[in-house]
Scaffold this active site. Sequence first.
Site, PDB file in Angstrom:
ATOM      1  N   CYS A   1      76.567  37.017  -0.217  1.00  0.00           N
ATOM      2  CA  CYS A   1      77.910  36.418  -0.775  1.00  0.00           C
ATOM      3  C   CYS A   1      78.713  37.633  -1.475  1.00  0.00           C
ATOM      4  O   CYS A   1      79.895  37.431  -1.811  1.00  0.00           O
ATOM      5  CB  CYS A   1      77.596  35.389  -1.975  1.00  0.00           C
TER       6      CYS A   1
ATOM      7  N   HIS B   1      82.803  34.191  -6.834  1.00  0.00           N
ATOM      8  CA  HIS B   1      82.268  33.515  -5.525  1.00  0.00           C
ATOM      9  C   HIS B   1      81.814  32.346  -5.806  1.00  0.00           C
ATOM     10  O   HIS B   1      81.266  32.059  -6.968  1.00  0.00           O
ATOM     11  CB  HIS B   1      81.101  34.654  -5.469  1.00  0.00           C
TER      12      HIS B   1
ATOM     13  N   ASN C   1      80.121  26.708  -0.285  1.00  0.00           N
ATOM     14  CA  ASN C   1      79.798  28.204  -0.223  1.00  0.00           C
ATOM     15  C   ASN C   1      79.801  28.858   1.052  1.00  0.00           C
ATOM     16  O   ASN C   1      79.153  28.685   2.000  1.00  0.00           O
ATOM     17  CB  ASN C   1      78.433  28.339  -0.849  1.00  0.00           C
TER      18      ASN C   1
HETATM   19  O1  UT7 Z   1      75.773  32.603  -3.287  1.00  0.00           O
HETATM   20  C1  UT7 Z   1      74.332  32.550  -3.403  1.00  0.00           C
HETATM   21  C2  UT7 Z   1      73.575  31.688  -2.763  1.00  0.00           C
HETATM   22  N1  UT7 Z   1      73.049  30.616  -3.496  1.00  0.00           N
HETATM   23  C3  UT7 Z   1      73.410  30.268  -5.023  1.00  0.00           C
HETATM   24  O2  UT7 Z   1      73.919  30.706  -5.505  1.00  0.00           O
HETATM   25  C4  UT7 Z   1      72.339  28.978  -5.405  1.00  0.00           C
HETATM   26  C5  UT7 Z   1      71.989  29.118  -6.765  1.00  0.00           C
HETATM   27  N2  UT7 Z   1      71.208  28.008  -7.162  1.00  0.00           N
HETATM   28  C6  UT7 Z   1      71.612  26.603  -7.352  1.00  0.00           C
HETATM   29  O3  UT7 Z   1      73.004  26.518  -7.047  1.00  0.00           O
HETATM   30  C7  UT7 Z   1      70.890  25.636  -7.819  1.00  0.00           C
HETATM   31  O4  UT7 Z   1      69.530  26.170  -8.186  1.00  0.00           O
HETATM   32  C8  UT7 Z   1      70.478  24.494  -6.491  1.00  0.00           C
HETATM   33  C9  UT7 Z   1      71.948  23.734  -6.442  1.00  0.00           C
HETATM   34  C10 UT7 Z   1      70.141  25.315  -5.369  1.00  0.00           C
HETATM   35  C11 UT7 Z   1      69.476  23.620  -7.114  1.00  0.00           C
HETATM   36  O5  UT7 Z   1      69.850  23.002  -8.234  1.00  0.00           O
HETATM   37  P1  UT7 Z   1      68.918  23.058  -9.449  1.00  0.00           P
HETATM   38  O6  UT7 Z   1      69.640  22.202 -10.679  1.00  0.00           O
HETATM   39  O7  UT7 Z   1      68.426  24.478  -9.897  1.00  0.00           O
HETATM   40  O8  UT7 Z   1      67.672  22.205  -9.065  1.00  0.00           O
HETATM   41  P2  UT7 Z   1      66.060  22.728  -8.926  1.00  0.00           P
HETATM   42  O9  UT7 Z   1      65.845  23.638  -8.110  1.00  0.00           O
HETATM   43  O10 UT7 Z   1      65.829  23.010 -10.632  1.00  0.00           O
HETATM   44  O11 UT7 Z   1      65.627  21.336  -8.503  1.00  0.00           O
HETATM   45  C12 UT7 Z   1      65.399  20.086  -9.487  1.00  0.00           C
HETATM   46  C13 UT7 Z   1      65.279  18.916  -8.693  1.00  0.00           C
HETATM   47  C14 UT7 Z   1      63.912  19.140  -7.735  1.00  0.00           C
HETATM   48  O12 UT7 Z   1      63.047  17.952  -7.974  1.00  0.00           O
HETATM   49  P3  UT7 Z   1      61.754  17.644  -9.048  1.00  0.00           P
HETATM   50  O13 UT7 Z   1      60.985  18.795  -8.560  1.00  0.00           O
HETATM   51  O14 UT7 Z   1      62.402  17.936 -10.387  1.00  0.00           O
HETATM   52  O15 UT7 Z   1      61.457  16.114  -8.651  1.00  0.00           O
HETATM   53  C15 UT7 Z   1      64.484  19.233  -6.579  1.00  0.00           C
HETATM   54  O16 UT7 Z   1      63.643  18.831  -5.593  1.00  0.00           O
HETATM   55  O17 UT7 Z   1      66.217  18.601  -7.899  1.00  0.00           O
HETATM   56  C16 UT7 Z   1      65.565  18.409  -6.522  1.00  0.00           C
HETATM   57  N3  UT7 Z   1      66.497  18.697  -5.586  1.00  0.00           N
HETATM   58  C17 UT7 Z   1      67.620  17.717  -5.154  1.00  0.00           C
HETATM   59  N4  UT7 Z   1      67.596  16.277  -5.660  1.00  0.00           N
HETATM   60  C18 UT7 Z   1      68.633  15.913  -4.922  1.00  0.00           C
HETATM   61  C19 UT7 Z   1      66.850  19.772  -4.985  1.00  0.00           C
HETATM   62  N5  UT7 Z   1      67.903  19.630  -4.121  1.00  0.00           N
HETATM   63  C20 UT7 Z   1      68.242  18.429  -4.200  1.00  0.00           C
HETATM   64  C21 UT7 Z   1      69.191  17.695  -3.590  1.00  0.00           C
HETATM   65  N6  UT7 Z   1      69.468  16.330  -3.989  1.00  0.00           N
HETATM   66  N7  UT7 Z   1      70.397  18.308  -2.781  1.00  0.00           N
END
Ligand code: UT7
Length: 331
Positions: free
Chosen positions: A116, A256, A286
């Site tokens: 990125c 970004h 993104n």
């Molecule tokens: O440019 C570089 C590329 N990437 C990034 O910059 C990504 C950076 N990371 C993020 O933006 C976030 O970490 C994500 C958007 C990927 C995930 O959000 P989060 O708030 O960090 O979620 P998490 O990974 O802590 O997961 C929380 C919960 C989990 O469920 P449980 O285990 O608490 O039951 C996940 O399974 O949210 C769940 N989850 C979802 N739920 C609904 C993960 N993805 C989704 C989804 N819809 N799409």
Amino acid sequence: MSKPVRAKISALGTYLPPRVLTNSDLEKMVDTSNEWILERVGIRERHIADKGVAASDMAVLAVQNLLESHPFDLQEVDLIIVGTVTPDMMYPSTACLVQHKLGIKNTWGFDVSAGCSGFVYALNTGVKFVESGQYKKVLVIGADKNSAMTDYTDRAVCIIFGDGAGAVLLEPSEDGAGVIDHVAQIEGAGGKFLYMPGGGSLNPASHETVNQKMHYIHQDGQQVFKYAVKKMAEMTERVLEKNNLSGKDVDCFIAHQANKRIITATADRLGMPLEKVVINIDRFGNTTAGTIPIAMQTALEEKKLKKGDLLLIAAVGAGFTSGASLIRWAF
Ligand code: UT7
């Protein structure tokens, strides 16, 4: 001693494929919801390129869009640098494919792989060639077709990414406008948190690599998120301090577009009101190396960026890579 030449961004063009993938489309594909995506990431929809359209095609369309607003003879281009992690193929480079499709005869070029941070790294590389006095016209492009590497059964990844490209023209500056300074850093220990393991020399394509989904984006979202929040703040503060400036001196901030919460947390840390911050992740998701030039276009359209403004750009990405630049906007 003669005054060093500064490199200015003299023109901008972008391309977003027409097909739109909305949160409600994704609700039908994976277990997710519009509310969750909007609240946790800030995306409503993203653009997805059709099969057969590659990163080089989007790059070419971005350059053609640039030419519409800033016509010039493409044969004058000395150098083409493409930031991408979704090249059309392992080789030849996307820069070679773009050169051929645009029919530019006497030029050279190469790709920059920095996730990125691809556009920021490509920009800072191009700037050095102009500052040296050696080149007068450098095309810097960020282009990524993330949909080609996305597993649309992985809800933590497929909601984030979109496709798109942006291109800028770098030329020597006569009035002090241009790229003032930059900082950049790589930290390879973070490579394990965001990567695509298949298809390279370690795991060449095989039935096994396909079965193990190695040709898709693999991401530990929480680790990337934590690093991005910390590093985006660190890099922006570093480039400002290096130039005896603070967030108050910045007219426009383009980060970004990976997660709205990362952008607002950085703006908050810099004491920057949201009116100065460009956010278009809701419409485009993104687009990896595409986000910053596409956000420059948004900034111009929303009149958040105008001639003479001090622009701060920053990115954090796979690698880990990070970087930030200060730019006096030229048009
Ligand atoms: O440019 C570089 C590329 N990437 C990034 O910059 C990504 C950076 N990371 C993020 O933006 C976030 O970490 C994500 C958007 C990927 C995930 O959000 P989060 O708030 O960090 O979620 P998490 O990974 O802590 O997961 C929380 C919960 C989990 O469920 P449980 O285990 O608490 O039951 C996940 O399974 O949210 C769940 N989850 C979802 N739920 C609904 C993960 N993805 C989704 C989804 N819809 N799409």
